[in-house]
Write a protein that holds these residues in place. Structure first.
Motif, PDB file in Angstrom:
ATOM      1  N   LEU A  87       0.824  -1.214   0.000  1.00 50.84           N
ATOM      2  CA  LEU A  87       0.000   0.000   0.000  1.00 50.84           C
ATOM      3  C   LEU A  87       0.860   1.267   0.000  1.00 50.84           C
ATOM      4  O   LEU A  87       0.601   2.204  -0.754  1.00 50.84           O
ATOM      5  CB  LEU A  87      -0.924   0.019   1.222  1.00 50.84           C
ATOM      6  N   VAL A  88       1.876   1.273   0.851  1.00 49.36           N
ATOM      7  CA  VAL A  88       2.733   2.460   0.975  1.00 49.36           C
ATOM      8  C   VAL A  88       3.536   2.681  -0.310  1.00 49.36           C
ATOM      9  O   VAL A  88       3.612   3.810  -0.811  1.00 49.36           O
ATOM     10  CB  VAL A  88       3.655   2.340   2.202  1.00 49.36           C
ATOM     11  N   ILE A  89       4.117   1.634  -0.854  1.00 49.73           N
ATOM     12  CA  ILE A  89       4.929   1.773  -2.070  1.00 49.73           C
ATOM     13  C   ILE A  89       4.057   2.214  -3.245  1.00 49.73           C
ATOM     14  O   ILE A  89       4.457   3.074  -4.036  1.00 49.73           O
ATOM     15  CB  ILE A  89       5.679   0.461  -2.382  1.00 49.73           C
ATOM     16  N   ALA A  90       2.852   1.650  -3.358  1.00 50.41           N
ATOM     17  CA  ALA A  90       1.949   2.060  -4.441  1.00 50.41           C
ATOM     18  C   ALA A  90       1.565   3.526  -4.294  1.00 50.41           C
ATOM     19  O   ALA A  90       1.530   4.267  -5.288  1.00 50.41           O
ATOM     20  CB  ALA A  90       0.703   1.181  -4.448  1.00 50.41           C
ATOM     21  N   ALA A  91       1.307   3.958  -3.079  1.00 51.41           N
ATOM     22  CA  ALA A  91       0.963   5.366  -2.848  1.00 51.41           C
ATOM     23  C   ALA A  91       2.146   6.276  -3.132  1.00 51.41           C
ATOM     24  O   ALA A  91       1.990   7.354  -3.714  1.00 51.41           O
ATOM     25  CB  ALA A  91       0.471   5.557  -1.419  1.00 51.41           C
ATOM     26  N   ARG A  92       3.350   5.832  -2.747  1.00 51.93           N
ATOM     27  CA  ARG A  92       4.546   6.615  -3.038  1.00 51.93           C
ATOM     28  C   ARG A  92       4.750   6.757  -4.537  1.00 51.93           C
ATOM     29  O   ARG A  92       5.008   7.846  -5.053  1.00 51.93           O
ATOM     30  CB  ARG A  92       5.771   5.941  -2.418  1.00 51.93           C
ATOM     31  N   ASP A  93       4.619   5.651  -5.252  1.00 50.30           N
ATOM     32  CA  ASP A  93       4.807   5.687  -6.702  1.00 50.30           C
ATOM     33  C   ASP A  93       3.743   6.553  -7.378  1.00 50.30           C
ATOM     34  O   ASP A  93       4.047   7.281  -8.323  1.00 50.30           O
ATOM     35  CB  ASP A  93       4.774   4.272  -7.278  1.00 50.30           C
ATOM     36  N   ALA A  94       2.499   6.463  -6.904  1.00 49.07           N
ATOM     37  CA  ALA A  94       1.428   7.299  -7.470  1.00 49.07           C
ATOM     38  C   ALA A  94       1.701   8.778  -7.197  1.00 49.07           C
ATOM     39  O   ALA A  94       1.455   9.629  -8.062  1.00 49.07           O
ATOM     40  CB  ALA A  94       0.079   6.906  -6.881  1.00 49.07           C
ATOM     41  N   ARG A  95       2.212   9.073  -6.024  1.00 45.17           N
ATOM     42  CA  ARG A  95       2.517  10.473  -5.672  1.00 45.17           C
ATOM     43  C   ARG A  95       3.660  11.017  -6.524  1.00 45.17           C
ATOM     44  O   ARG A  95       3.666  12.184  -6.907  1.00 45.17           O
ATOM     45  CB  ARG A  95       2.880  10.560  -4.193  1.00 45.17           C
ATOM     46  N   ASN A  96       4.631  10.144  -6.815  1.00 43.44           N
ATOM     47  CA  ASN A  96       5.826  10.588  -7.561  1.00 43.44           C
ATOM     48  C   ASN A  96       5.665  10.483  -9.077  1.00 43.44           C
ATOM     49  O   ASN A  96       6.562  10.900  -9.808  1.00 43.44           O
ATOM     50  CB  ASN A  96       7.043   9.779  -7.124  1.00 43.44           C
ATOM     51  N   ALA A  97       4.557   9.906  -9.535  1.00 38.61           N
ATOM     52  CA  ALA A  97       4.348   9.740 -10.972  1.00 38.61           C
ATOM     53  C   ALA A  97       4.161  11.113 -11.630  1.00 38.61           C
ATOM     54  O   ALA A  97       3.488  11.988 -11.085  1.00 38.61           O
ATOM     55  CB  ALA A  97       3.131   8.875 -11.227  1.00 38.61           C
ATOM     56  N   PRO A  98       4.773  11.294 -12.806  1.00 39.40           N
ATOM     57  CA  PRO A  98       4.584  12.567 -13.511  1.00 39.40           C
ATOM     58  C   PRO A  98       3.132  12.716 -13.952  1.00 39.40           C
ATOM     59  O   PRO A  98       2.497  11.748 -14.388  1.00 39.40           O
ATOM     60  CB  PRO A  98       5.522  12.474 -14.712  1.00 39.40           C
ATOM     61  N   SER A  99       2.639  13.912 -13.822  1.00 42.24           N
ATOM     62  CA  SER A  99       1.221  14.168 -14.175  1.00 42.24           C
ATOM     63  C   SER A  99       1.039  14.389 -15.641  1.00 42.24           C
ATOM     64  O   SER A  99       1.738  14.949 -16.344  1.00 42.24           O
ATOM     65  CB  SER A  99       0.704  15.371 -13.438  1.00 42.24           C
TER      66      SER A  99
END
Length: 99
Positions: A87-99
Motif C-alpha cells: 500500500l505504501v509503495i503504491a501510494a509513493r509511486d502514485a505520488r511521484n508519478a509525472p502528471s
C-alpha cells in the motif's frame, strides 16, 4: 552534533515512523473486519461507513508518506507486513508519478 544526539534523533524518527505504520495497519485491519462482517448490514449504511473507513486508511497512508514511516518501509523493516508495504509503495509511486 554529537553521536549520542544523532542516534537519539534517528531512534525517535524510527519510532515515529513505526507509530504511523502501526496506525495504518490498524486502520486496514479494522476496514477488513468491517467489510467481512458487513454483509448483514443495511447496504447504503454499509457503503457509507466503508467509504469513511477507506478515507481513514488514505489519511494514514499520507501520514506515512509525509513522515519518517516511508524510510522505515524503504529500509525493508516491515517485511512481515507485505500488504502494508504494498500500500505504501503504491501510494509513493502514485505520488511521484509525472502528471
Amino acid at each position: 552534533m554529537s553521536h549520542h544526539r544523532l542516534f537519539a534523533q534517528l531512534a525517535f524518527e524510527r519510532a515515529l515512523g513505526l507509530a504511523a505504520l502501526n496506525a495504518l495497519a490498524q486502520a486496514v485491519a479494522e476496514g477488513d473486519q468491517f467489510r467481512a462482517g458487513g454483509r448483514d448490514r443495511d447496504p447504503p449504511h454499509f457503503w457509507v461507513l466503508a467509504g469513511e473507513l477507506e478515507e481513514v486508511v488514505q489519511d494514514r497512508i499520507r501520514d506515512v508518506l509525509d513522515g519518517p514511516g516511508l524510510a522505515v518501509v524503504e529500509r525493508g523493516e516491515l517485511f512481515h507486513q507485505p500488504r502494508i508495504v504494498e500500500l505504501v509503495i503504491a501510494a509513493r509511486d502514485a505520488r511521484n508519478a509525472p502528471s
